[in-house]
Design a protein around this motif. Structure first.
Motif, PDB file in Angstrom:
ATOM      1  N   LYS A  43     101.714  76.998 -17.870  1.00 58.15           N
ATOM      2  CA  LYS A  43     101.526  77.572 -19.200  1.00 58.15           C
ATOM      3  C   LYS A  43     102.841  78.023 -19.845  1.00 58.15           C
ATOM      4  O   LYS A  43     102.831  78.488 -20.988  1.00 58.15           O
ATOM      5  CB  LYS A  43     100.572  78.770 -19.115  1.00 58.15           C
ATOM      6  N   ALA A  44     103.954  77.918 -19.122  1.00 58.17           N
ATOM      7  CA  ALA A  44     105.250  78.335 -19.667  1.00 58.17           C
ATOM      8  C   ALA A  44     105.615  77.482 -20.883  1.00 58.17           C
ATOM      9  O   ALA A  44     105.219  76.323 -20.989  1.00 58.17           O
ATOM     10  CB  ALA A  44     106.338  78.209 -18.609  1.00 58.17           C
ATOM     11  N   THR A  45     106.383  78.065 -21.786  1.00 50.59           N
ATOM     12  CA  THR A  45     106.829  77.333 -22.970  1.00 50.59           C
ATOM     13  C   THR A  45     107.855  76.277 -22.590  1.00 50.59           C
ATOM     14  O   THR A  45     107.829  75.165 -23.110  1.00 50.59           O
ATOM     15  CB  THR A  45     107.440  78.312 -23.994  1.00 50.59           C
ATOM     16  N   HIS A  46     108.785  76.634 -21.682  1.00 49.80           N
ATOM     17  CA  HIS A  46     109.843  75.706 -21.267  1.00 49.80           C
ATOM     18  C   HIS A  46     110.103  75.831 -19.770  1.00 49.80           C
ATOM     19  O   HIS A  46     110.197  76.932 -19.254  1.00 49.80           O
ATOM     20  CB  HIS A  46     111.172  76.019 -21.977  1.00 49.80           C
ATOM     21  N   ASP A  61     115.672  69.359 -20.949  1.00 47.01           N
ATOM     22  CA  ASP A  61     115.606  70.562 -21.782  1.00 47.01           C
ATOM     23  C   ASP A  61     114.178  71.071 -21.976  1.00 47.01           C
ATOM     24  O   ASP A  61     113.991  72.230 -22.343  1.00 47.01           O
ATOM     25  CB  ASP A  61     116.218  70.301 -23.165  1.00 47.01           C
ATOM     26  N   ASP A  62     113.188  70.225 -21.795  1.00 45.89           N
ATOM     27  CA  ASP A  62     111.783  70.594 -21.981  1.00 45.89           C
ATOM     28  C   ASP A  62     111.571  71.389 -23.270  1.00 45.89           C
ATOM     29  O   ASP A  62     110.914  72.426 -23.287  1.00 45.89           O
ATOM     30  CB  ASP A  62     111.276  71.382 -20.769  1.00 45.89           C
ATOM     31  N   GLY A  63     112.174  70.915 -24.348  1.00 42.65           N
ATOM     32  CA  GLY A  63     111.976  71.540 -25.657  1.00 42.65           C
ATOM     33  C   GLY A  63     112.924  72.685 -25.974  1.00 42.65           C
ATOM     34  O   GLY A  63     112.969  73.158 -27.104  1.00 42.65           O
ATOM     35  N   GLU A  64     113.688  73.147 -24.990  1.00 39.85           N
ATOM     36  CA  GLU A  64     114.663  74.230 -25.203  1.00 39.85           C
ATOM     37  C   GLU A  64     116.027  73.564 -25.343  1.00 39.85           C
ATOM     38  O   GLU A  64     116.852  73.557 -24.446  1.00 39.85           O
ATOM     39  CB  GLU A  64     114.636  75.202 -24.011  1.00 39.85           C
ATOM     40  N   SER A  65     116.247  72.987 -26.516  1.00 37.87           N
ATOM     41  CA  SER A  65     117.411  72.140 -26.782  1.00 37.87           C
ATOM     42  C   SER A  65     118.730  72.755 -26.319  1.00 37.87           C
ATOM     43  O   SER A  65     119.067  73.869 -26.692  1.00 37.87           O
ATOM     44  CB  SER A  65     117.478  71.844 -28.279  1.00 37.87           C
ATOM     45  N   GLY A  66     119.445  72.035 -25.456  1.00 36.86           N
ATOM     46  CA  GLY A  66     120.748  72.469 -24.982  1.00 36.86           C
ATOM     47  C   GLY A  66     120.721  73.256 -23.682  1.00 36.86           C
ATOM     48  O   GLY A  66     121.754  73.447 -23.047  1.00 36.86           O
ATOM     49  N   PHE A  91     107.689  82.055 -24.092  1.00 35.59           N
ATOM     50  CA  PHE A  91     108.088  82.506 -25.429  1.00 35.59           C
ATOM     51  C   PHE A  91     107.285  83.733 -25.825  1.00 35.59           C
ATOM     52  O   PHE A  91     106.066  83.766 -25.668  1.00 35.59           O
ATOM     53  CB  PHE A  91     107.880  81.375 -26.436  1.00 35.59           C
ATOM     54  N   GLY A  92     107.982  84.728 -26.361  1.00 34.08           N
ATOM     55  CA  GLY A  92     107.338  85.991 -26.690  1.00 34.08           C
ATOM     56  C   GLY A  92     107.027  86.197 -28.152  1.00 34.08           C
ATOM     57  O   GLY A  92     106.597  87.273 -28.555  1.00 34.08           O
ATOM     58  N   GLY A  93     107.258  85.175 -28.992  1.00 38.98           N
ATOM     59  CA  GLY A  93     106.895  85.297 -30.395  1.00 38.98           C
ATOM     60  C   GLY A  93     108.062  85.519 -31.337  1.00 38.98           C
ATOM     61  O   GLY A  93     107.914  85.358 -32.545  1.00 38.98           O
ATOM     62  N   LYS A  94     109.219  85.897 -30.802  1.00 33.26           N
ATOM     63  CA  LYS A  94     110.393  86.099 -31.655  1.00 33.26           C
ATOM     64  C   LYS A  94     111.504  85.163 -31.201  1.00 33.26           C
ATOM     65  O   LYS A  94     111.787  85.044 -30.009  1.00 33.26           O
ATOM     66  CB  LYS A  94     110.880  87.550 -31.557  1.00 33.26           C
ATOM     67  N   HIS A  95     112.149  84.516 -32.169  1.00 30.10           N
ATOM     68  CA  HIS A  95     113.249  83.618 -31.845  1.00 30.10           C
ATOM     69  C   HIS A  95     114.452  84.420 -31.370  1.00 30.10           C
ATOM     70  O   HIS A  95     114.767  85.473 -31.916  1.00 30.10           O
ATOM     71  CB  HIS A  95     113.609  82.752 -33.057  1.00 30.10           C
ATOM     72  N   LEU A  96     115.126  83.906 -30.337  1.00 29.93           N
ATOM     73  CA  LEU A  96     116.246  84.613 -29.721  1.00 29.93           C
ATOM     74  C   LEU A  96     117.598  84.092 -30.176  1.00 29.93           C
ATOM     75  O   LEU A  96     118.629  84.671 -29.838  1.00 29.93           O
ATOM     76  CB  LEU A  96     116.157  84.514 -28.192  1.00 29.93           C
TER      77      LEU A  96
END
Length: 117
Positions: A43-46, A61-66, A91-96
């Motif tokens: 269930k992890a985002t990346h 990268d599994d969607g986590e570019s770079g 992912f917690g809902g806020k971009h880092l």
């Protein structure tokens, strides 16, 4: 597979790091698939990963570019070959922004320190 959970938390996102001895891209894919048999990791985002083999570097990268390149650079700098390192992010809902790369680096550093004991 060595798994270190709950190592970093930032703005709701949570990170874990895992790894295992590994000598090929096919083996890496099998190990990541095995990790994802755990419902939490599936269930992890990346689930980003990197591996240095005799045949050359391999990453995903599994969607986590770079992020895969960040893992590879750290493995190269530390001279770690034939060992898969996977950084997992929920992912917690806020971009880092750029902080996500700092967290990937920190996760790999924590894993390598634990590996060396």
């Amino acid at each position: 597979m060595r798994i270190i959970e709950n190592i970093i938390s930032d703005r709701g996102s949570k990170y874990a790091v895992s790894g295992a001895p590994c000598s090929s891209e096919d083996e890496a894919k099998r190990l990541v698939k095995e990790l994802c048999r755990k419902k939490k990791y599936a269930k992890a985002t990346h689930n980003t990963w990197g591996l240095l083999t005799e045949a050359g570097p391999v990453k995903n990268d599994d969607g986590e570019s770079g992020a895969g390149m960040v893992i590879l650079r750290m493995l190269e700098r530390e001279g770690v070959q034939d060992h898969l390192v996977v950084v997992t992010r929920w992912f917690g809902g806020k971009h880092l922004g750029g902080d996500r790369f700092r967290h990937v680096q920190e996760a790999v550093r924590i894993y390598l320190e634990d590996l060396r004991g």
